[in-house]
Scaffold this active site. Structure first.
Site: not given
Length: 278
Positions: A98, A200, A255
């Site tokens: 990730d 982010y 994921h």
């Protein structure tokens, strides 16, 4: 060692396995911490490898600076370089999942002399990802990244009702209740979720920190059950690696590859390390 420092921040790290083993740095993503590697690391130790798994910037309680600029890629990469320096290592094998995978890609492009091998779990090369955002369904898969740019609302949404939304997201991806509880509990620490979202919110700086071509042996592991990352960027990644490259596809795995396919990850990483060391 159990911690290291950089620019006044203190990072927690799990340093385990044979001290003289080939060093492998394990980098987690959102909203995980070093516990993501709890099933992978022991298997690597059995093969004679040493692992260093930090709680990255925003996740270590004493490394949560305020302001999104502190979470730009140059800073998160600098943290890993500081870890290597603190451990007395000129270089190491780097494995990232990730956001940890994004850091791994950047390390391989910017500091190849410090990366013996690179293994990226789930995430494609950032340039392949950027192209896929406008040429495939990746933009739809990544809608949450835009939501995370909003102030305050994402924190309230993720943590409302004792973290109900976050719990639902993690459980739907196949994680067991104990690990879900652990990750949610960590995000409920003071300032933790805002700091984690800082990764982010630092995306506007991505254009200033382009990740170029990678020139270290690279293993890319992607799973067909990943709801967040699609095939287009995965298949385009090879063109950004100017070194031996291998794509390994795990069928049906969601994921959360380190937690849900730990034995296979350890097997693949061990083989990758040994191939490069031989």
């Amino acid at each position: 060692m159990d911690s290291f420092r950089r620019d006044g921040l203190t990072f927690d790290v799990r340093d385990a396995g044979p001290r003289d083993g080939e060093p492998v740095v394990l980098l987690h993503g959102f909203p995980q911490d070093s516990a993501a590697w709890d099933l992978v690391a022991p298997a690597l130790h059995q093969h004679g490898l040493r692992t260093l798994a930090p709680d990255q910037r925003g996740y270590s309680p004493m490394a949560r600076p305020h302001g999104r600029a502190h979470y730009r890629l140059r800073e998160t990469v600098g943290d890993v370089l500081a870890l290597l320096d603190a451990a007395g290592l000129e270089s190491a094998h780097v494995v990232g999942h990730d956001w940890g995978g994004i850091v791994a890609w950047a390390l391989g492009a910017w500091y190849p002399e410090r990366v013996r091998t690179l293994t990226a779990l789930s995430v494609p090369h950032p340039a392949a990802m950027a192209k896929a955002m406008v040429t495939s369904d990746q933009g739809l898969r990544s809608y949450y990244m835009g939501v995370f740019q909003l102030p305050v609302l994402p924190e309230r949404l993720l943590l409302a009702g004792n973290g109900a939304v976050l719990r639902r997201m993690l459980r739907s991806g196949g994680l067991d209740d104990a690990l879900v509880d652990h990750y949610v509990r960590r995000m409920q620490e003071p300032g933790a979720v805002s700091a984690a979202l800082g990764w982010y919110r630092a995306l506007p700086w991505a254009g200033r920190d382009p990740v170029g071509r990678v020139r270290v042996p690279t293993l890319h592991i992607w799973s067909t059950g990943d709801a967040f990352l699609g095939r287009a960027a995965t298949e385009a990644t090879e063109r950004f690696v100017e070194a031996p490259y291998r794509l390994e596809v795990l069928e049906g795995v969601p994921h959360w590859i380190p937690e849900l396919a730990a034995d296979r990850v350890a097997e693949l990483v061990t083989a990758h390390v040994r191939t490069a060391a031989s």
